[in-house]
Design a protein around this motif. Sequence first.
Motif, mmCIF file in Angstrom:
data_model
loop_
_atom_site.group_PDB
_atom_site.id
_atom_site.type_symbol
_atom_site.label_atom_id
_atom_site.label_comp_id
_atom_site.label_asym_id
_atom_site.label_seq_id
_atom_site.Cartn_x
_atom_site.Cartn_y
_atom_site.Cartn_z
ATOM 1 N N ALA A 65 19.240 6.488 -15.871
ATOM 2 C CA ALA A 65 19.369 7.949 -15.935
ATOM 3 C C ALA A 65 19.842 8.491 -14.593
ATOM 4 N N GLU A 66 20.606 9.563 -14.628
ATOM 5 C CA GLU A 66 21.034 10.211 -13.398
ATOM 6 C C GLU A 66 19.993 11.251 -13.013
ATOM 7 N N TRP A 67 19.550 11.186 -11.759
ATOM 8 C CA TRP A 67 18.549 12.118 -11.264
ATOM 9 C C TRP A 67 18.834 12.410 -9.798
ATOM 10 N N LEU A 68 18.938 13.675 -9.458
ATOM 11 C CA LEU A 68 19.253 14.111 -8.101
ATOM 12 C C LEU A 68 20.535 13.457 -7.592
ATOM 13 N N GLY A 69 21.508 13.326 -8.492
ATOM 14 C CA GLY A 69 22.821 12.803 -8.123
ATOM 15 C C GLY A 69 22.914 11.291 -8.006
ATOM 16 N N ARG A 70 21.882 10.561 -8.403
ATOM 17 C CA ARG A 70 21.901 9.098 -8.318
ATOM 18 C C ARG A 70 21.544 8.496 -9.668
ATOM 19 N N GLU A 71 22.130 7.336 -9.984
ATOM 20 C CA GLU A 71 21.772 6.608 -11.203
ATOM 21 C C GLU A 71 20.584 5.700 -10.882
ATOM 22 N N LEU A 72 19.449 6.009 -11.472
ATOM 23 C CA LEU A 72 18.214 5.295 -11.166
ATOM 24 C C LEU A 72 18.204 3.887 -11.736
ATOM 25 N N ARG A 73 17.565 2.983 -11.004
ATOM 26 C CA ARG A 73 17.216 1.659 -11.511
ATOM 27 C C ARG A 73 15.705 1.653 -11.634
ATOM 28 N N VAL A 74 15.229 1.519 -12.842
ATOM 29 C CA VAL A 74 13.787 1.596 -13.087
ATOM 30 C C VAL A 74 13.369 0.347 -13.855
ATOM 31 N N ASN A 75 12.415 -0.398 -13.302
ATOM 32 C CA ASN A 75 11.909 -1.584 -13.980
ATOM 33 C C ASN A 75 10.513 -1.936 -13.474
ATOM 34 N N LYS A 76 9.940 -2.977 -14.069
ATOM 35 C CA LYS A 76 8.631 -3.426 -13.619
ATOM 36 C C LYS A 76 8.771 -4.008 -12.221
ATOM 37 N N ALA A 77 7.850 -3.645 -11.353
ATOM 38 C CA ALA A 77 7.886 -4.163 -9.985
ATOM 39 C C ALA A 77 7.519 -5.638 -9.992
ATOM 40 N N LYS A 78 8.210 -6.394 -9.156
ATOM 41 C CA LYS A 78 7.917 -7.816 -9.009
ATOM 42 C C LYS A 78 6.845 -7.976 -7.934
ATOM 43 N N PRO A 79 6.015 -9.002 -8.058
ATOM 44 C CA PRO A 79 4.989 -9.231 -7.027
ATOM 45 C C PRO A 79 5.636 -9.413 -5.666
ATOM 46 N N ARG A 80 4.979 -8.906 -4.654
ATOM 47 C CA ARG A 80 5.483 -8.983 -3.293
ATOM 48 C C ARG A 80 5.339 -10.392 -2.747
ATOM 49 N N GLU A 81 6.348 -10.833 -1.988
ATOM 50 C CA GLU A 81 6.291 -12.134 -1.316
ATOM 51 C C GLU A 81 5.195 -12.075 -0.258
#
Length: 94
Positions: A65-81
């Motif tokens: 979706a476009e929000w505040l002029g940017r196309e968002l990438r939204v997904n489940k967060a991966k565990p941090r290294e």
Amino acid sequence: MTIYIGNLSFQASEDDLRDVFTEYGEVVRISLPVDRETGRKRGFAFVEMADESKEDLAISELDGAEWLGRELRVNKAKPRENSRNSNFSRNPLP
């Protein structure tokens, strides 16, 4: 589960994110990281919601979706290294 939001506008605030995600359900936590040296936002955020099924709905509807002029990438967060220097052992060689 935590949601990762990438390609986020640098103008986006925690309140802005809360407004968007509360349309899908109760928001438990928002993290909007800033650069340690400059104090500027880094262009991504994490949102945790109370109900995992609501998180899945938010991801499916907001990814791309476009929000505040940017196309968002939204997904489940991966565990941090473990660390940035994960190639180095904490135990010295004999």
